[in-house]
Design an enzyme around this catalytic site. Structure first.
Site, mmCIF file in Angstrom:
data_model
loop_
_atom_site.group_PDB
_atom_site.id
_atom_site.type_symbol
_atom_site.label_atom_id
_atom_site.label_comp_id
_atom_site.label_asym_id
_atom_site.label_seq_id
_atom_site.Cartn_x
_atom_site.Cartn_y
_atom_site.Cartn_z
ATOM 1 N N LYS A 13 0.855 -1.186 0.000
ATOM 2 C CA LYS A 13 0.000 0.000 0.000
ATOM 3 C C LYS A 13 0.890 1.234 0.000
ATOM 4 O O LYS A 13 1.437 1.626 1.024
ATOM 5 C CB LYS A 13 -0.912 -0.007 1.225
ATOM 6 C CG LYS A 13 -1.906 1.139 1.221
ATOM 7 C CD LYS A 13 -2.966 0.925 2.293
ATOM 8 C CE LYS A 13 -4.081 1.940 2.191
ATOM 9 N NZ LYS A 13 -3.658 3.315 2.417
ATOM 10 N N LYS A 57 -6.545 -8.422 -1.456
ATOM 11 C CA LYS A 57 -7.789 -8.408 -2.227
ATOM 12 C C LYS A 57 -8.163 -9.815 -2.634
ATOM 13 O O LYS A 57 -7.292 -10.585 -3.039
ATOM 14 C CB LYS A 57 -7.592 -7.589 -3.514
ATOM 15 C CG LYS A 57 -7.135 -6.187 -3.274
ATOM 16 C CD LYS A 57 -6.837 -5.465 -4.565
ATOM 17 C CE LYS A 57 -6.369 -4.061 -4.239
ATOM 18 N NZ LYS A 57 -5.874 -3.319 -5.390
ATOM 19 N N CYS A 97 -24.930 22.411 24.995
ATOM 20 C CA CYS A 97 -23.582 22.295 25.549
ATOM 21 C C CYS A 97 -22.617 22.827 24.488
ATOM 22 O O CYS A 97 -22.574 22.329 23.370
ATOM 23 C CB CYS A 97 -23.268 20.830 25.886
ATOM 24 S SG CYS A 97 -21.505 20.475 26.042
HETATM 25 S S1 IVH Z 1 -7.256 -0.623 -3.712
HETATM 26 C C1 IVH Z 1 -11.628 -0.235 -3.630
HETATM 27 N N1 IVH Z 1 -4.681 -1.051 -3.701
HETATM 28 O O1 IVH Z 1 -5.197 3.404 -0.489
HETATM 29 C C2 IVH Z 1 -10.222 -0.344 -3.256
HETATM 30 N N2 IVH Z 1 -5.474 1.029 -2.874
HETATM 31 O O2 IVH Z 1 -7.311 3.530 1.665
HETATM 32 C C3 IVH Z 1 -9.487 0.901 -3.444
HETATM 33 N N3 IVH Z 1 -3.737 2.557 -2.148
HETATM 34 O O3 IVH Z 1 -7.627 5.338 -2.103
HETATM 35 C C4 IVH Z 1 -8.100 0.891 -3.518
HETATM 36 N N4 IVH Z 1 -2.033 1.261 -2.614
HETATM 37 O O4 IVH Z 1 -5.251 5.528 -2.935
HETATM 38 C C5 IVH Z 1 -5.660 -0.195 -3.405
HETATM 39 N N5 IVH Z 1 -2.429 -1.536 -3.774
HETATM 40 C C6 IVH Z 1 -3.401 -0.701 -3.482
HETATM 41 C C7 IVH Z 1 -3.149 0.586 -2.937
HETATM 42 C C8 IVH Z 1 -4.228 1.409 -2.643
HETATM 43 C C9 IVH Z 1 -2.408 2.444 -2.143
HETATM 44 C C10 IVH Z 1 -4.514 3.713 -1.671
HETATM 45 C C11 IVH Z 1 -5.567 4.207 -2.633
HETATM 46 C C12 IVH Z 1 -6.851 4.195 -1.877
HETATM 47 C C13 IVH Z 1 -6.405 4.125 -0.462
HETATM 48 C C14 IVH Z 1 -7.451 3.358 0.322
#
Ligand code: IVH
Length: 679
Positions: free
Chosen positions: A120, A287, A434
């Site tokens: 990520k 995934k 409040c």
């Molecule tokens: S999948 C529906 N794969 O992380 C799934 N996201 O918190 C969407 N990101 O907005 C994303 N590396 O900008 C996916 N290998 C990866 C990723 C990734 C970075 C970011 C992406 C997304 C955020 C989600």
């Protein structure tokens, strides 16, 4: 050195410092302080100084600094499919839970599936659309529903192919999604201007002039897709392989894994090499590889059920509690917070850490003066994990949890209607009366999922609150901009941007509006269900009318997803006079648009369905979403309006079946259900 030169250097350095400050205000704080022309003039002066006195460059040099401020004049583009975010896991237990939920949803405990594991990367996500192999659209994520047209800027990135038509097997429409990021080494060269690489990538992507974007060495890797027509892929790994062949960058550490053991192994092995990579990663994304299963699992309103971000273990540090205070949330919930001796954890200075609630303090026996271990996991608030009792001073006293809110009024612990247990959370129940709760409610109103007012973040709300500019939601829409313009850090440009954002947000769809007003227990999803019931703001406003309320609430009972808790909460929200006044004055300054649910057409168009009992081949959630995708409306109780009652094989409720028979409602067995859907 001559005095003249000395003055020159000082003058030069002062200007460079100013440019950096303006940049920082714009990129990092999202609050520009000068107009474009002031900024450009300053930059020109510095460039001239440099050109005339080349020795100055060793004292700074503006040439590497991004040229002009990013623009917020990009055209908005609605994503054809929302760009969702990911839910997080922080350890093996969370991952096991993720697996369990997937199996429950698919109602198959024995399932074995492949996961595609990807690093990520901490960057900015973007969507690229290729039509017949030519890059025609480039959009930022924005709020997930609507992004900005940043095609020209994306075009400057070397790793983004401008056309791929030489490949004969590309689909007609191909929308790839991925991450724009900056390498660690490249970041070193420009780091003085930005808080972190992510910020640098974001800032340079939003430049007005693509030439300025091109100055920063951005990179891009693909991690997913939006629309593909015709769809030619069956798995994520197949998609990534093909994307690689078509000339895109993909991450070399992507890998297929099978079970929790392999998930853990991959996680550990990448965590070990994390620091040697040339880009920042904060975890791995797992995934489900099979795209058909992905589509069966679908998503909640914010994230897919088929993917999760498994974050790396959080950094821990030891420090001392100087003081314990309480914080009041928007629902009046009281959270104890430890004010600790400031300490750096994971590159961030931490001086507050949450203690969760009263019970947690009692259980861990946390006291003022204690030495504690704190941890920062992902973006969440740092928390106190344990106490080192060996370092405790002799006469330390047990912490006594305050029974009063910061506003001075007594707090309450509620008894849960369903479990009959006393809630662990103490609450101030005064709502807008409040000040501390009210301030948080305003922060909720301006937040991304609610009114989404750009340039009006939490800090600005605090600031405007302290200055007595805002007290209730409608104040946000009646701001005196001439006063704001005089404040430190605000200029003509930023004030006009704020005004524009506030004015734009006045037009809001009913579901978001319902979520925004902050009725307890009413989240985004419930907002949609209620909006779909009321349809128009006029109908929704009938809740203010005492005589009509009871009847409306009764009708809400049949809605699937709205239970007793929600109904009681709506009742108490609207019975409160202050709430009524405040929300009505908010409504008067807004343009609330009616809610139109795009009901899908299919086998159950215009039919109301209800399920009782568990099904063998799928979970209740999947069955409901299948029915909805075929045009059905799901009801939560048996009434005359019901068209079908589907009876699952496992433990259906007898009463419901009897009532359905009484009302002569069509009954479907589990096998009828599968037959109708050709399953
Ligand atoms: S999948 C529906 N794969 O992380 C799934 N996201 O918190 C969407 N990101 O907005 C994303 N590396 O900008 C996916 N290998 C990866 C990723 C990734 C970075 C970011 C992406 C997304 C955020 C989600």
């Amino acid at each position: 050195m001559s005095k003249e030169n000395n003055d020159l250097i000082k003058n030069y350095q002062r200007k460079i410092k100013l440019i950096k400050r303006y940049n920082k205000l714009y990129y990092n704080d999202d609050s520009p302080s000068v107009t474009d022309s002031v900024y450009d003039k300053l930059k020109k002066e510095v460039v001239e100084l440099e050109d005339e006195n080349s020795f100055l460059k060793k004292f700074g040099s503006v040439k590497n600094i991004i040229g002009s401020q990013p623009s917020n004049k990009f055209k908005k583009i609605k994503h054809l499919r929302p760009m969702l975010s990911l839910s997080n896991a922080f350890g093996e237990e969370d991952m096991l839970n993720f697996l369990k939920k997937i199996k429950n949803y698919l109602n198959n405990k024995e399932f074995v599936f492949d996961f595609f594991s990807e690093p990520k990367v901490d960057g900015i996500s973007a969507s690229l659309t290729y039509t017949n192999g030519i890059l025609t659209k480039g959009v930022s994520r924005g709020d997930g529903e609507t992004g900005e047209d940043i095609l020209q800027n994306l075009m400057t990135i070397n790793e983004i192919p401008k056309e791929i038509k030489k490949h004969t097997d590309i689909p007609k429409v191909l929308e790839v999604r991925g991450e724009v990021y900056i390498g660690k080494k490249d970041f070193q060269l420009i780091k003085d201007n930005f808080a972190n690489p992510r910020n640098a990538a974001g800032g340079s992507l939003r430049q007005k002039d693509p030439k300025d974007t091109a100055k920063i060495p951005l990179k891009f890797f693909v991690h997913g897709f939006g629309i593909i027509e015709p769809m030619i892929f069956k798995t994520q790994s197949e998609f990534i392989d093909k994307i690689d062949k078509w000339g895109f960058s993909v991450n070399k550490d992507n890998k297929l894994v099978k079970n929790i053991k392999e998930i853990q192994e991959q996680h550990t092995s990448i965590e070990k090499i994390r620091s040697s990579l040339d880009y920042d990663i904060d975890g791995l994304v797992y995934k489900i590889n099979n795209l058909e299963l992905q589509s069966r699992l679908g998503s909640t309103s914010s994230s897919p059920r088929w993917a999760i971000a498994y974050k790396f273990s959080s950094e821990k540090a030891s420090t001392k509690i100087n003081h314990i205070t309480i914080q009041v949330g928007r629902t009046g919930a009281i959270t104890p917070v430890a004010k600790v001796e400031p300490i750096t954890v994971g590159g961030v200075v931490v001086s507050n850490a949450t203690l969760h609630n009263e019970d947690e303090i009692l259980r861990k026996d946390i006291r003022v003066g204690d030495y504690v271990t704190i941890q920062r996991a992902g973006d969440v608030i740092p928390q106190v994990v344990s106490v080192d009792k060996t370092k405790r001073i002799k006469n330390s006293k047990k912490y006594v949890f305050p029974e009063k809110c910061l506003c001075g009024f007594p707090t309450k612990k509620e008894i849960s209607k369903t479990t009959k247990k006393i809630d662990v959370v103490r609450r101030c129940t005064r709502g807008y009366e409040c000040d501390f709760t009210a301030r948080e409610k305003l922060k909720h109103i301006v937040s991304k999922e609610a009114f989404n007012i750009e340039g009006l973040g939490k800090k600005v709300v605090d600031n405007f609150w302290d200055l007595n500019f805002i007290r209730i939601p409608s104040d946000i829409f009646n701001l005196d901009y001439s006063k704001i313009e005089k404040l430190d850090g605000w200029g003509k440009l930023s004030v006009s941007n704020l005004k524009k954002a506030v004015d734009e947000s006045k037009s809001i769809v009913l579901d978001r509006f319902i979520y925004s007003i902050g009725i307890r227990h009413i989240g985004l999803e419930n907002g949609k269900i209620l909006a779909n019931f009321f349809k128009t703001p006029e109908k929704f406003s009938e809740l203010f009318i005492y005589k009509k309320r009871a009847n409306i609430l009764k009708n809400l009972e049949v809605l699937d997803g709205i239970g007793d808790t929600q109904i009681k909460s709506i009742d108490s929200f609207f019975s409160n006079n202050k709430n009524s006044q405040i929300i009505q004055s908010l409504i008067s300054v807004l343009n609330i648009r009616s809610f139109k649910k795009i009901t899908k057409k299919g086998k159950f168009s215009n039919k109301n369905i209800m399920f009782t009992g568990g099904l063998d081949k799928m979970s209740r959630s999947e069955a409901k979403s299948l029915a909805e995708n075929n045009g059905a409306k799901i009801l939560g109780s048996v009434t005359k309006r019901l068209d079908y009652l589907v009876i699952g094989n496992s433990k259906p409720t007898k009463k419901k079946i009897e009532k359905a028979k009484e009302l002569k409602i069509k009954i479907m067995t589990e096998s009828d259900w599968y037959k109708i859907l050709n399953r």
